[in-house]
Motif scaffolding. Structure first.
Motif, PDB file in Angstrom:
ATOM      1  N   ILE A  33       0.815  -1.223   0.000  1.00  0.00           N
ATOM      2  CA  ILE A  33       0.000   0.000   0.000  1.00  0.00           C
ATOM      3  C   ILE A  33       0.847   1.272   0.000  1.00  0.00           C
ATOM      4  CG2 ILE A  33      -1.936  -1.169   1.146  1.00  0.00           C
ATOM      5  CD1 ILE A  33      -1.136   0.271   3.737  1.00  0.00           C
ATOM      6  N   GLY A  34       2.182   1.118   0.011  1.00  0.00           N
ATOM      7  CA  GLY A  34       3.039   2.292  -0.049  1.00  0.00           C
ATOM      8  C   GLY A  34       3.243   2.983   1.277  1.00  0.00           C
ATOM      9  N   MET A  35       2.814   2.364   2.379  1.00  0.00           N
ATOM     10  CA  MET A  35       2.937   2.940   3.720  1.00  0.00           C
ATOM     11  C   MET A  35       3.184   1.827   4.724  1.00  0.00           C
ATOM     12  SD  MET A  35      -0.275   5.604   3.879  1.00  0.00           S
ATOM     13  CE  MET A  35      -1.413   4.402   3.198  1.00  0.00           C
ATOM     14  N   SER A  36       3.714   2.240   5.869  1.00  0.00           N
ATOM     15  CA  SER A  36       3.794   1.329   7.004  1.00  0.00           C
ATOM     16  C   SER A  36       2.407   1.165   7.613  1.00  0.00           C
ATOM     17  CB  SER A  36       4.766   1.885   8.053  1.00  0.00           C
ATOM     18  OG  SER A  36       4.631   1.190   9.277  1.00  0.00           O
ATOM     19  N   ILE A  37       2.178   0.053   8.287  1.00  0.00           N
ATOM     20  CA  ILE A  37       0.925  -0.149   9.008  1.00  0.00           C
ATOM     21  C   ILE A  37       0.732   0.934  10.073  1.00  0.00           C
ATOM     22  CG2 ILE A  37       1.949  -1.706  10.740  1.00  0.00           C
ATOM     23  CD1 ILE A  37      -1.548  -2.161   9.242  1.00  0.00           C
ATOM     24  N   MET A  38       1.835   1.524  10.555  1.00  0.00           N
ATOM     25  CA  MET A  38       1.738   2.582  11.560  1.00  0.00           C
ATOM     26  C   MET A  38       1.269   3.913  10.980  1.00  0.00           C
ATOM     27  SD  MET A  38       4.880   2.004  14.218  1.00  0.00           S
ATOM     28  CE  MET A  38       6.183   2.060  13.002  1.00  0.00           C
ATOM     29  N   GLU A  39       1.243   4.003   9.661  1.00  0.00           N
ATOM     30  CA  GLU A  39       0.900   5.270   9.028  1.00  0.00           C
ATOM     31  C   GLU A  39      -0.523   5.316   8.491  1.00  0.00           C
ATOM     32  OE1 GLU A  39       4.689   6.927   6.808  1.00  0.00           O
ATOM     33  OE2 GLU A  39       4.473   4.793   6.365  1.00  0.00           O
ATOM     34  N   ILE A  40      -1.198   4.172   8.440  1.00  0.00           N
ATOM     35  CA  ILE A  40      -2.501   4.162   7.789  1.00  0.00           C
ATOM     36  C   ILE A  40      -3.606   4.624   8.741  1.00  0.00           C
ATOM     37  CG2 ILE A  40      -1.764   2.285   6.276  1.00  0.00           C
ATOM     38  CD1 ILE A  40      -3.585   0.407   7.821  1.00  0.00           C
ATOM     39  N   SER A  41      -4.697   5.059   8.158  1.00  0.00           N
ATOM     40  CA  SER A  41      -5.852   5.473   8.951  1.00  0.00           C
ATOM     41  C   SER A  41      -6.534   4.250   9.551  1.00  0.00           C
ATOM     42  CB  SER A  41      -6.851   6.220   8.065  1.00  0.00           C
ATOM     43  OG  SER A  41      -8.091   6.365   8.741  1.00  0.00           O
ATOM     44  N   HIS A  42      -6.984   4.393  10.809  1.00  0.00           N
ATOM     45  CA  HIS A  42      -7.726   3.280  11.397  1.00  0.00           C
ATOM     46  C   HIS A  42      -9.127   3.176  10.813  1.00  0.00           C
ATOM     47  CE1 HIS A  42      -9.020   6.702  13.821  1.00  0.00           C
ATOM     48  NE2 HIS A  42     -10.032   5.989  14.291  1.00  0.00           N
ATOM     49  N   ARG A  43      -9.497   4.138   9.970  1.00  0.00           N
ATOM     50  CA  ARG A  43     -10.777   4.063   9.252  1.00  0.00           C
ATOM     51  C   ARG A  43     -10.603   3.452   7.861  1.00  0.00           C
ATOM     52  NH1 ARG A  43     -13.783   4.659  13.657  1.00  0.00           N
ATOM     53  NH2 ARG A  43     -13.474   6.662  14.722  1.00  0.00           N
ATOM     54  N   SER A  44      -9.383   3.106   7.505  1.00  0.00           N
ATOM     55  CA  SER A  44      -9.129   2.565   6.172  1.00  0.00           C
ATOM     56  C   SER A  44      -9.609   1.128   6.056  1.00  0.00           C
ATOM     57  CB  SER A  44      -7.626   2.622   5.861  1.00  0.00           C
ATOM     58  OG  SER A  44      -6.916   1.737   6.720  1.00  0.00           O
ATOM     59  N   ALA A  45      -9.856   0.706   4.819  1.00  0.00           N
ATOM     60  CA  ALA A  45     -10.289  -0.669   4.567  1.00  0.00           C
ATOM     61  C   ALA A  45      -9.222  -1.657   5.013  1.00  0.00           C
ATOM     62  CB  ALA A  45     -10.590  -0.847   3.081  1.00  0.00           C
ATOM     63  N   GLN A  46      -7.950  -1.279   4.860  1.00  0.00           N
ATOM     64  CA  GLN A  46      -6.865  -2.190   5.244  1.00  0.00           C
ATOM     65  C   GLN A  46      -6.853  -2.443   6.742  1.00  0.00           C
ATOM     66  OE1 GLN A  46      -6.408   0.559   3.359  1.00  0.00           O
ATOM     67  NE2 GLN A  46      -5.410  -0.058   1.439  1.00  0.00           N
ATOM     68  N   TYR A  47      -7.052  -1.381   7.533  1.00  0.00           N
ATOM     69  CA  TYR A  47      -7.029  -1.613   8.978  1.00  0.00           C
ATOM     70  C   TYR A  47      -8.299  -2.317   9.440  1.00  0.00           C
ATOM     71  CZ  TYR A  47      -6.643  -1.579  13.901  1.00  0.00           C
ATOM     72  OH  TYR A  47      -6.589  -2.046  15.187  1.00  0.00           O
ATOM     73  N   GLU A  48      -9.432  -1.962   8.885  1.00  0.00           N
ATOM     74  CA  GLU A  48     -10.664  -2.642   9.282  1.00  0.00           C
ATOM     75  C   GLU A  48     -10.560  -4.146   9.021  1.00  0.00           C
ATOM     76  OE1 GLU A  48     -14.324  -1.000   7.979  1.00  0.00           O
ATOM     77  OE2 GLU A  48     -13.938   0.977   8.847  1.00  0.00           O
ATOM     78  N   LYS A  49      -9.926  -4.509   7.908  1.00  0.00           N
ATOM     79  CA  LYS A  49      -9.729  -5.933   7.611  1.00  0.00           C
ATOM     80  C   LYS A  49      -8.795  -6.571   8.633  1.00  0.00           C
ATOM     81  CE  LYS A  49      -8.492  -9.190   3.951  1.00  0.00           C
ATOM     82  NZ  LYS A  49      -7.747 -10.091   4.827  1.00  0.00           N
ATOM     83  N   LEU A  50      -7.721  -5.872   8.992  1.00  0.00           N
ATOM     84  CA  LEU A  50      -6.787  -6.392   9.996  1.00  0.00           C
ATOM     85  C   LEU A  50      -7.496  -6.590  11.339  1.00  0.00           C
ATOM     86  CD1 LEU A  50      -3.842  -7.049  10.943  1.00  0.00           C
ATOM     87  CD2 LEU A  50      -3.661  -4.630  11.556  1.00  0.00           C
TER      88      LEU A  50
END
Length: 362
Positions: A33-50
């Protein structure tokens, strides 16, 4: 790669090497995704899936029945000590606690600030070297819940069997032994655990909560201290500890890849037996603190003839690459914390060191 220490720290504690390596690989860029997991929004689809994947993994590995919610909260297990009575101890009710040592004591202290609190059973008369007999447990008609500390990290005593509390909700602090062995979760109304011993790094606390407990939550509780706030928000009401949850996910994957919770128990019994044998076969040079039938799979506590010898043991152990063998400052002595991620080889090395130390100092 540099030689890793034999890590027997009580928490934060050892993490699986495979997990650390995978986290290292994904540190700069998470799943393309071009970012660290520490940089993504907690509202993003990637974090919601995690978030959802981590909940599902825990449900699968711990055999959590339907009708329970899994939450990822902050503030450690110590915040749960206050949240539990705030949410579940109503006027006219009594919260019951089993007093098994230092961590149970802290939970009791917080509950007393909130409402009527009573000790249902205690092993204080035996210096917390055992778990009290709960077979004849009698709770009052107005019992809000019974709280137990499944494993006392400092003292080293662990429940062998959990009590049957009937209609009274059973709540368990499993901070230092969650996932070390299979558990019948249906016995409990709530289980909680700080992650930094068996689940991952510090920063997140797992709460497994039976949904019926959420009925009639008192209205005067601050928003962030209400369980219904976090269940409605699926642990996303406020910014969660994203990286800690990610690490818990990797640890859960590691447990699954290594045979699940039953395999963890088998491995834990094999590796801890090495250290307990070194104690029991020392002719009294090492003395186990806890009565044998209540000895912990996760925290092995032992003493020696005097404190000077214990200090020498700690100093020499550090010179041989061992970390974390000094007992908690409140009780002294020695302690080896053998959580899931502590490898068999580390326990083997410690047993060997103990034998050699005895030979040189006995």
């Amino acid at each position: 790669m540099t030689k890793r220490a034999y890590n027997f720290n009580a928490g934060p504690a050892a993490l699986p090497l495979e997990v650390l390596r995978r986290a290292q690989e994904e540190f700069v860029e998470y799943q393309g995704i071009g970012m660290s997991i520490m940089e993504i929004s907690h509202r993003s689809a990637q974090y919601e899936k995690l978030n959802e994947d981590t909940q599902s993994l825990l449900k699968e590995l711990f055999s959590i029945p339907d009708g329970y919610k899994t939450l990822f909260l902050q503030g450690g297990a110590s915040t749960q000590f206050a949240m539990i009575p705030m949410n579940f101890l109503k006027a006219g009710q009594t919260a019951y606690y089993v007093h098994t040592g230092a961590w149970a004591s802290k939970a009791i202290k917080e509950a007393k600030l909130i409402g009527e609190t009573a000790i249902a059973a205690s092993s204080e008369a035996d210096n917390f070297t055992r778990i009290p007999d709960l077979s004849g447990l009698q709770l009052g008609d107005h019992a809000a819940y019974l709280h137990i500390t499944s494993n006392e990290t400092i003292g080293g005593a662990q429940f062998v069997q959990y009590p049957d509390t009937g209609s009274v909700p059973l709540i368990g602090d499993m901070s230092s032994d969650i996932l070390c062995r299979p558990v019948d979760v249906s016995k409990f109304a709530m289980i909680y655990a700080g992650a930094q011993k068996n689940l991952g790094p510090s920063g997140v606390t797992v709460v497994i909560l039976r949904e019926d407990l959420l009925q009639d939550t008192p209205k005067g509780i601050p928003t962030m201290l209400r369980y219904d706030t976090h269940t409605k928000g699926n642990s996303l009401y406020n910014t969660p500890p994203v990286y800690s949850v990610y690490m818990v996910n990797l640890v859960l994957q590691w447990i699954k890849e290594n045979g699940g919770v039953a395999a963890m128990e088998k491995r834990n019994r094999e590796k801890t037996s090495l250290i307990y044998q070194a104690i029991d076969q020392s002719g009294g040079f090492y003395r186990g603190v806890v009565q044998p039938e209540y000895r912990s799979l996760m925290n092995i506590t032992f003493r020696m003839e005097n404190e000077e010898l214990e200090k020498k043991f700690v100093k020499e152990s550090e010179q041989h690459g061992f970390v974390g063998l000094k007992g908690h400052r409140d009780v002294g002595g020695l302690r080896a914390s053998t959580y899931n991620a502590v490898p068999f080889e580390a326990c083997e090395a410690l047993a060997s060191f103990m034998a050699d130390f005895q030979k040189r100092n006995g």
